[in-house]
Design a protein around this motif. Structure first.
Motif, mmCIF file in Angstrom:
data_model
loop_
_atom_site.group_PDB
_atom_site.id
_atom_site.type_symbol
_atom_site.label_atom_id
_atom_site.label_comp_id
_atom_site.label_asym_id
_atom_site.label_seq_id
_atom_site.Cartn_x
_atom_site.Cartn_y
_atom_site.Cartn_z
ATOM 1 N N ILE A 8 0.830 -1.192 0.000
ATOM 2 C CA ILE A 8 0.000 0.000 0.000
ATOM 3 C C ILE A 8 0.869 1.248 0.000
ATOM 4 O O ILE A 8 1.820 1.355 0.778
ATOM 5 C CB ILE A 8 -0.920 0.017 1.251
ATOM 6 C CG1 ILE A 8 -1.775 -1.247 1.305
ATOM 7 C CG2 ILE A 8 -1.787 1.270 1.256
ATOM 8 C CD1 ILE A 8 -2.695 -1.431 0.123
ATOM 9 N N SER A 31 0.827 4.486 1.330
ATOM 10 C CA SER A 31 0.043 5.140 2.376
ATOM 11 C C SER A 31 -0.039 6.648 2.220
ATOM 12 O O SER A 31 -0.877 7.295 2.842
ATOM 13 C CB SER A 31 0.643 4.819 3.752
ATOM 14 O OG SER A 31 1.919 5.411 3.884
ATOM 15 N N ALA A 61 6.938 6.100 -0.169
ATOM 16 C CA ALA A 61 5.499 5.974 0.029
ATOM 17 C C ALA A 61 4.754 7.222 -0.427
ATOM 18 O O ALA A 61 3.647 7.479 -0.011
ATOM 19 C CB ALA A 61 5.185 5.680 1.503
ATOM 20 N N LEU A 88 -4.039 3.939 -1.378
ATOM 21 C CA LEU A 88 -4.860 3.502 -0.263
ATOM 22 C C LEU A 88 -6.326 3.335 -0.664
ATOM 23 O O LEU A 88 -6.990 2.381 -0.242
ATOM 24 C CB LEU A 88 -4.727 4.521 0.869
ATOM 25 C CG LEU A 88 -5.077 4.088 2.282
ATOM 26 C CD1 LEU A 88 -4.169 2.975 2.766
ATOM 27 C CD2 LEU A 88 -4.982 5.287 3.228
ATOM 28 N N SER A 118 3.546 -1.899 3.966
ATOM 29 C CA SER A 118 3.863 -0.487 3.759
ATOM 30 C C SER A 118 5.353 -0.288 3.996
ATOM 31 O O SER A 118 5.955 -0.958 4.827
ATOM 32 C CB SER A 118 3.065 0.378 4.735
ATOM 33 O OG SER A 118 3.502 1.724 4.697
ATOM 34 N N ALA A 131 1.670 6.179 9.243
ATOM 35 C CA ALA A 131 1.451 5.076 8.301
ATOM 36 C C ALA A 131 0.718 3.928 8.983
ATOM 37 O O ALA A 131 -0.209 3.335 8.411
ATOM 38 C CB ALA A 131 2.785 4.596 7.737
ATOM 39 N N ARG A 165 -3.028 4.707 9.392
ATOM 40 C CA ARG A 165 -3.786 4.543 8.144
ATOM 41 C C ARG A 165 -3.937 3.073 7.775
ATOM 42 O O ARG A 165 -5.003 2.640 7.336
ATOM 43 C CB ARG A 165 -3.100 5.313 7.021
ATOM 44 C CG ARG A 165 -3.010 6.809 7.260
ATOM 45 C CD ARG A 165 -2.385 7.536 6.084
ATOM 46 N NE ARG A 165 -2.110 8.935 6.406
ATOM 47 C CZ ARG A 165 -1.691 9.834 5.527
ATOM 48 N NH1 ARG A 165 -1.498 9.484 4.256
ATOM 49 N NH2 ARG A 165 -1.456 11.090 5.898
ATOM 50 N N LEU A 166 -2.843 2.320 7.925
ATOM 51 C CA LEU A 166 -2.894 0.898 7.574
ATOM 52 C C LEU A 166 -3.798 0.117 8.519
ATOM 53 O O LEU A 166 -4.523 -0.792 8.094
ATOM 54 C CB LEU A 166 -1.486 0.303 7.569
ATOM 55 C CG LEU A 166 -0.704 0.338 6.258
ATOM 56 C CD1 LEU A 166 -1.305 -0.634 5.258
ATOM 57 C CD2 LEU A 166 -0.618 1.727 5.672
#
Length: 470
Positions: free
Chosen positions: A182, A184, A197, A207, A230, A245, A248-249
């Motif tokens: 991903i 992020s 990223a 995302l 990530s 990060a 969000r993940l």
């Protein structure tokens, strides 16, 4: 002594230009009673006499200790919060058969990013179940080979790879575990080229598209969705980027749990190391504790179990363990802007054995290796021997003013992305890699000779390469 006006603002004149900054040099580097640099019980002059220069010198005990230390720290901290951690050594930093064995013996998995790195890990006897395959453009052949040997995980980096990995798994009658990388959108506080990223770059899935691609993965009978992945960058000195990060993940992780299991969360690596005396990276114990707290607190807020967390340190294990030794050649004082002198000290290697200073303007340190000196320090720039004005090994540091042709100098913290990114520019052979431990030195990667280089050239007539110097 006053600072040279050409010195960068962060670089102070050392009180002792012979001193080895503990954060920068490997744990078993010291000066003996004569003032010579000794690594792992072997003197710099003995290493140079036996193997020549340039030479990468790996403090084996240091590398093994850092590998074990990272695993133990993450095991301890995630057990504290009711979770579990998996550590993957990032082979792209530096991989050889010996190093792969050290990482395996320390209880680490290994992350590979090409068929060649996979071949090295397999040659070292690493169980394929303990390997992961990365890459934004894995070839069908690389995917097929990885699946056929039973690799532990493949990181899917684009939608097209879902079908490719599924087809290979079906062909071999396997159910392949995969992660989805991903992007992020978190911007690591690092060099532009090292921040991996950001939205506009080649790695990962945005995302907002992740849920749809996970659904495609789950729809493939030959694939098992292991979790998200990530990686926000490299040479990172703070934890705020990791925290954002992870936040969000974890939110996406929680959303995906509604439709099926998500056993793991891979937060990558990129932990910084000290290249100069002013660098202050977080300790591994502190990094592990912060990671555990970040993940456990985020999971609690979302009301989900703490997932198994995977990390991928490479630089922080192998980088500080290695010192490159060079022999000094020419020395010249260059008057800059008519106001100050910069001493250019040229060595017998350069951007072919360490391209990072040229590519990223990465900063390194340098010290005399074959002796110490009481002569006042002078600002130096360590230059390579290649036909490029940007061929610099150390942009700025201080050495005793009597540095001379024939001296050995040591540049520490060169274990990551030195040999791994080495080239044959100007037809220089890549240097050997030597492991030192308990007073013994041994080759773990042979250096290249001119004969080696000519042997690959199809224009060389049979036997004509024999006259090349070795």
């Amino acid at each position: 002594m006053t600072s040279n006006p050409l010195a960068p603002s962060w670089l102070a004149v050392p009180s002792d230009a012979n001193a080895l900054a503990p954060r920068v040099w490997s744990h078993n580097s010291l000066r003996d009673l004569s003032g010579e640099l000794v690594i792992g019980g072997v003197s710099a002059s003995a290493i140079a006499a036996q193997f020549g220069t340039p030479v990468y010198v790996v403090d084996e005990a240091d590398a093994r200790s850092r590998a074990r230390g990272i695993r133990l720290s993450f095991d301890r901290e995630f057990a504290r919060v009711g979770g579990r951690a998996k550590v993957y050594y990032a082979g792209k930093a530096f991989l050889s058969i010996e190093v792969a064995r050290w990482m395996n013996e320390a209880g680490l998995n290994i992350d590979v990013a090409s068929g060649g790195e996979l071949a090295v890990a397999l040659a070292a006897g690493v169980d394929p179940a303990h390997l992961g395959l990365h890459g934004n453009n894995k070839s069908p052949a690389e995917i097929d080979r990885a699946v056929s040997i039973g690799i532990g995980a493949i990181v899917i980096d684009s939608e097209i790879e879902i079908a490719r990995v599924a087809a290979a798994a079906a062909h071999h009658g396997r159910r392949q575990s995969v992660r989805l990388r991903i992007n992020s959108g978190v911007h690591a506080s690092t060099h532009e080229y090292l921040a991996t990223a950001r939205e506009d770059q080649k790695f990962g899935i945005p995302l907002v598209d992740a849920a749809a691609l996970v659904a495609l993965i789950r729809a493939e009978p030959a694939l098992e969705f292991l979790g998200l992945h990530s990686h926000i960058g490299s040479q990172i000195f703070e934890s705020s980027g990791f925290a954002e990060a992870a936040r969000r993940l974890l939110a996406l992780h929680a959303e995906l749990l509604a439709d099926g299991p998500v056993p793991e969360l891979n937060l990558g690596g990129g932990f910084g190391i000290a290249y100069t005396s002013v660098d202050e990276p977080l300790s591994i114990d502190e990094i592990a504790a912060r990671f555990a707290d970040i993940v456990s607190e985020g999971a609690a807020e979302l009301g989900i179990p703490v997932p198994v967390v995977a990390i991928e340190p490479g630089r922080s294990i192998i980088g500080p363990s290695t010192t490159t030794l060079y022999t000094v050649g020419t020395i010249k004082d260059v008057l800059v802007a008519g106001t100050a002198v910069r001493k250019y000290v040229s060595v017998d290697g350069g951007m072919s054995d360490n391209i990072r200073p040229s590519l990223y303007r990465a900063e390194y340190s340098v010290r005399l290796a074959n002796r110490s000196s009481t002569v006042p320090a002078e600002l130096v720039r360590i230059a390579g021997k290649h036909c490029e004005s940007g061929d610099i090994v150390v942009h700025a540091d201080y050495l005793p003013g009597d540095v001379a042709s024939g001296d050995l100098v040591g540049v520490p913290a060169t274990g990551a992305y030195g040999w791994a990114m080495a080239s044959n520019y100007n037809y220089l052979g890549r240097p050997p890699v030597v492991a030192v431990v308990d007073g013994l030195a041994r080759i773990i990667v042979r250096g290249e000779t001119e004969e080696d280089l000519l042997r690959r050239d199809a224009g060389v007539r049979v036997g004509s390469a024999k006259g090349a110097q070795s």
